[in-house]
Design a protein around this motif. Structure first.
Motif, PDB file in Angstrom:
ATOM      1  N   UNK A   1       0.765  -1.154  -0.105  1.00 42.87           N
ATOM      2  CA  UNK A   1      -0.011  -0.061  -0.031  1.00 42.87           C
ATOM      3  C   UNK A   1       1.019   1.230   0.019  1.00 42.87           C
ATOM      4  N   UNK A   2       0.674   2.095  -0.995  1.00 46.18           N
ATOM      5  CA  UNK A   2       1.351   3.363  -1.015  1.00 46.18           C
ATOM      6  C   UNK A   2       0.748   4.732  -1.225  1.00 46.18           C
ATOM      7  N   UNK A   3       0.772   5.604  -0.263  1.00 48.70           N
ATOM      8  CA  UNK A   3      -0.111   6.705  -0.293  1.00 48.70           C
ATOM      9  C   UNK A   3       1.185   7.951  -0.709  1.00 48.70           C
ATOM     10  N   UNK A   4       1.277   8.049  -1.814  1.00 49.45           N
ATOM     11  CA  UNK A   4       2.195   9.071  -2.342  1.00 49.45           C
ATOM     12  C   UNK A   4       1.686  10.442  -2.165  1.00 49.45           C
ATOM     13  N   UNK A   5       1.191  11.099  -1.151  1.00 51.54           N
ATOM     14  CA  UNK A   5       0.656  12.387  -0.925  1.00 51.54           C
ATOM     15  C   UNK A   5       0.281  12.647   0.555  1.00 51.54           C
ATOM     16  N   UNK A   6       0.174  13.932   0.721  1.00 52.54           N
ATOM     17  CA  UNK A   6       0.116  14.299   2.368  1.00 52.54           C
ATOM     18  C   UNK A   6      -1.268  14.169   2.536  1.00 52.54           C
ATOM     19  N   UNK A   7      -1.613  13.668   3.928  1.00 50.66           N
ATOM     20  CA  UNK A   7      -2.887  13.631   4.443  1.00 50.66           C
ATOM     21  C   UNK A   7      -2.984  14.348   5.829  1.00 50.66           C
ATOM     22  N   UNK A   8      -4.410  14.418   6.333  1.00 54.22           N
ATOM     23  CA  UNK A   8      -4.522  14.966   7.437  1.00 54.22           C
ATOM     24  C   UNK A   8      -4.100  13.821   8.705  1.00 54.22           C
ATOM     25  N   UNK A   9      -4.971  13.043   8.520  1.00 54.11           N
ATOM     26  CA  UNK A   9      -4.668  11.730   9.573  1.00 54.11           C
ATOM     27  C   UNK A   9      -4.910  10.493   8.726  1.00 54.11           C
ATOM     28  N   UNK A  10      -4.395   9.434   9.656  1.00 56.43           N
ATOM     29  CA  UNK A  10      -4.551   8.082   8.876  1.00 56.43           C
ATOM     30  C   UNK A  10      -4.547   7.146  10.013  1.00 56.43           C
ATOM     31  N   UNK A  11      -5.574   6.276   9.844  1.00 56.22           N
ATOM     32  CA  UNK A  11      -5.663   5.158  10.821  1.00 56.22           C
ATOM     33  C   UNK A  11      -5.412   3.913  10.040  1.00 56.22           C
ATOM     34  N   UNK A  12      -4.876   2.883  10.725  1.00 54.30           N
ATOM     35  CA  UNK A  12      -4.664   1.644  10.118  1.00 54.30           C
ATOM     36  C   UNK A  12      -5.145   0.573  11.068  1.00 54.30           C
ATOM     37  N   UNK A  13      -5.955  -0.373  10.825  1.00 52.72           N
ATOM     38  CA  UNK A  13      -6.686  -1.212  11.800  1.00 52.72           C
ATOM     39  C   UNK A  13      -6.656  -2.662  11.061  1.00 52.72           C
ATOM     40  N   UNK A  14      -6.299  -3.667  12.068  1.00 51.50           N
ATOM     41  CA  UNK A  14      -6.331  -4.975  11.762  1.00 51.50           C
ATOM     42  C   UNK A  14      -5.804  -5.347  10.241  1.00 51.50           C
ATOM     43  N   UNK A  15      -4.409  -4.960  10.153  1.00 54.67           N
ATOM     44  CA  UNK A  15      -3.836  -5.208   8.761  1.00 54.67           C
ATOM     45  C   UNK A  15      -2.433  -6.308   9.347  1.00 54.67           C
ATOM     46  N   UNK A  16      -2.546  -7.386   8.329  1.00 54.63           N
ATOM     47  CA  UNK A  16      -1.368  -8.099   8.556  1.00 54.63           C
ATOM     48  C   UNK A  16      -0.437  -8.390   7.414  1.00 54.63           C
ATOM     49  N   UNK A  17       0.638  -8.456   7.594  1.00 61.07           N
ATOM     50  CA  UNK A  17       1.701  -8.744   6.595  1.00 61.07           C
ATOM     51  C   UNK A  17       1.562  -7.967   5.533  1.00 61.07           C
TER      52      UNK A  17
ATOM     53  N   UNK B   1       3.114  -4.400   3.562  1.00 61.50           N
ATOM     54  CA  UNK B   1       4.024  -3.291   3.199  1.00 61.50           C
ATOM     55  C   UNK B   1       3.467  -1.942   2.931  1.00 61.50           C
ATOM     56  N   UNK B   2       3.576  -0.807   3.797  1.00 61.86           N
ATOM     57  CA  UNK B   2       3.055   0.264   3.750  1.00 61.86           C
ATOM     58  C   UNK B   2       3.810   1.474   3.724  1.00 61.86           C
ATOM     59  N   UNK B   3       3.779   2.506   2.606  1.00 65.96           N
ATOM     60  CA  UNK B   3       4.348   3.721   2.541  1.00 65.96           C
ATOM     61  C   UNK B   3       3.314   4.939   2.903  1.00 65.96           C
ATOM     62  N   UNK B   4       3.686   5.650   3.810  1.00 68.70           N
ATOM     63  CA  UNK B   4       2.684   6.652   4.058  1.00 68.70           C
ATOM     64  C   UNK B   4       3.335   8.117   3.806  1.00 68.70           C
ATOM     65  N   UNK B   5       2.966   8.963   2.943  1.00 67.43           N
ATOM     66  CA  UNK B   5       3.537  10.012   2.863  1.00 67.43           C
ATOM     67  C   UNK B   5       2.890  11.106   4.167  1.00 67.43           C
ATOM     68  N   UNK B   6       3.652  12.363   3.947  1.00 71.23           N
ATOM     69  CA  UNK B   6       3.864  13.345   4.935  1.00 71.23           C
ATOM     70  C   UNK B   6       2.102  13.467   5.534  1.00 71.23           C
ATOM     71  N   UNK B   7       1.942  13.161   6.779  1.00 72.36           N
ATOM     72  CA  UNK B   7       0.576  13.237   7.544  1.00 72.36           C
ATOM     73  C   UNK B   7       0.614  14.497   8.554  1.00 72.36           C
ATOM     74  N   UNK B   8      -0.172  15.555   8.402  1.00 75.25           N
ATOM     75  CA  UNK B   8      -0.247  16.677   9.158  1.00 75.25           C
ATOM     76  C   UNK B   8      -0.495  16.211  10.501  1.00 75.25           C
ATOM     77  N   UNK B   9      -1.273  15.596  10.953  1.00 75.52           N
ATOM     78  CA  UNK B   9      -1.817  15.132  12.177  1.00 75.52           C
ATOM     79  C   UNK B   9      -1.097  13.821  12.820  1.00 75.52           C
ATOM     80  N   UNK B  10      -1.860  12.968  12.957  1.00 77.68           N
ATOM     81  CA  UNK B  10      -1.423  11.680  13.590  1.00 77.68           C
ATOM     82  C   UNK B  10      -1.683  10.477  12.753  1.00 77.68           C
TER      83      UNK B  10
END
Length: 362
Positions: free
Chosen positions: A84-100, A102-111
């Motif tokens: 999973x790749x988020x190639x952008x900025x965001x306000x907040x991101x939650x990641x729940x119940x994910x298994x195995x 690979x994640x890229x998260x671009x700049x997150x202004x909050x949490x």
């Protein structure tokens, strides 16, 4: 625009009603037909939550290109064996119940908040980082505040290292400084006596071995590099043991080329074998300058009004002499604070970073 409880507007002087009332409230002036009232929020672009959610995916490669998230909130949940790749900025991101995953998260202004995840490998840049009920996450992290883990075990952390052309502007859009990264200063909210729920990834850990470059044709359009020398975030040692008892503090003051000058000095010093321990960008006041710069304070106080300072700590035998020599040679026309001697440098580093941590509520 008023609200339901606002007073009715009085007629204009001379008994003249406003134009929209002359045609009859809510009526089309030409046809006389009744029109539904239109409010400012009706004119906003409609947001489809599905565009900002990855849910229930298995064995898939998915992502969002630069400009597609544009500061919105994002949700990732119930994904397994995904890239999973988020190639952008965001306000907040939650990641729940994910298994195995690979994640890229671009700049997150909050949490960013990981909950009930296990066996995931991530690259994350954020203002606040938190996990709860997670197991075996390996994270290359840039976090402006102290990262927090709660009821989580087997956590491993390394310094964020990533590049693509749009990333620098995304950091600015998210209000994050590339010099404020506390990736190794983890607070365990639920420590267990005799156990350590977190540790650091090996110094030799390579990002692409944990989160590979995207394989889908759409996401390949983003020109990604995981070369440490190209990373938007300077690679720091953080809380790893220092190789030498000699460090040097260098402080650049706000100006048109502050970031470029700091990056240039980092390149010069690291190319000579010195290690970058930590960096910080923070506002200072006159009283702070007296505490940090002491006898040299009066020289630098007028520069503080221009904006935040950028501080760098280098480590290695001969760091002070080499840093002073490089600054005099490369930045001869720029006012820069550099520790005067090995004897004073340790106190300089402590004075500045103790102040900076207090300023940022660390």
């Amino acid at each position: 625009m008023g609200c339901f409880f606002s007073r009715r507007r009085k007629p204009a002087q001379g008994g003249q009603l406003p134009l929209q009332q002359q045609a009859g409230a809510g009526q089309d002036a030409a046809t006389g037909e009744q029109k539904a009232p239109q409010y400012s929020w009706d004119l906003r672009a409609k947001i489809d939550p599905k565009e900002y959610t990855f849910s229930g995916l298995k064995n898939e490669t998915v992502g969002r290109l630069p400009g597609k998230v544009a500061g919105q909130q994002f949700v990732i949940q119930d994904c397994e064996n995904c890239q999973i790749y988020i190639f952008d900025h965001s306000a907040t991101i939650t990641i729940d119940d994910c298994v195995n995953c690979q994640i890229f998260l671009g700049p997150i202004k909050g949490s960013v908040f990981f909950r009930d995840c296990k066996d995931c490998k991530c690259v994350v840049a954020c203002q606040q980082f938190r996990t709860r009920d997670c197991r075996k996450l390996e994270v290359f992290l840039c976090c402006a505040t102290q990262p927090i883990i709660e009821s989580s075990t087997g956590m491993k952390f390394g310094c964020f290292q990533y590049y693509y052309p749009e990333l620098a502007l995304q950091f600015k859009d998210a209000g994050l400084s590339i010099f404020n990264n506390t990736w190794s200063n983890i607070h365990d909210f639920t420590p267990v006596s005799g156990e350590n729920n977190w540790g650091l990834l090996p110094e030799t850990a390579a990002v692409q071995d944990y989160v590979p470059l995207p394989s889908s044709e759409e996401l390949k359009a983003v020109r990604v590099s995981t070369d440490a020398t190209k990373s938007i975030i300077p690679i720091t040692r953080g809380r790893r043991q220092k190789n030498s008892d000699e460090s040097c503090l260098t402080v650049f003051f706000a100006g048109d080329y502050t970031t470029a000058n700091a990056r240039k000095l980092i390149d010069e010093m690291t190319s000579k074998g010195f290690q970058l321990v930590q960096t910080k960008e923070v506002l200072m006041k006159a009283e702070d300058a007296h505490r940090v710069f002491q006898q040299s304070a009066l020289e630098f106080i007028p520069l503080l009004e221009k904006g935040p300072v950028v501080a760098l700590e280098f480590n290695g035998d001969g760091a002070v002499e080499q840093c002073r020599s490089t600054v005099n040679e490369v930045f001869s026309g720029t006012k820069v604070f550099v520790s005067e001697s090995k004897a004073s440098a340790s106190q300089d580093v402590d004075n500045f970073y103790n102040f900076a941590d207090m300023q940022m509520g660390m």
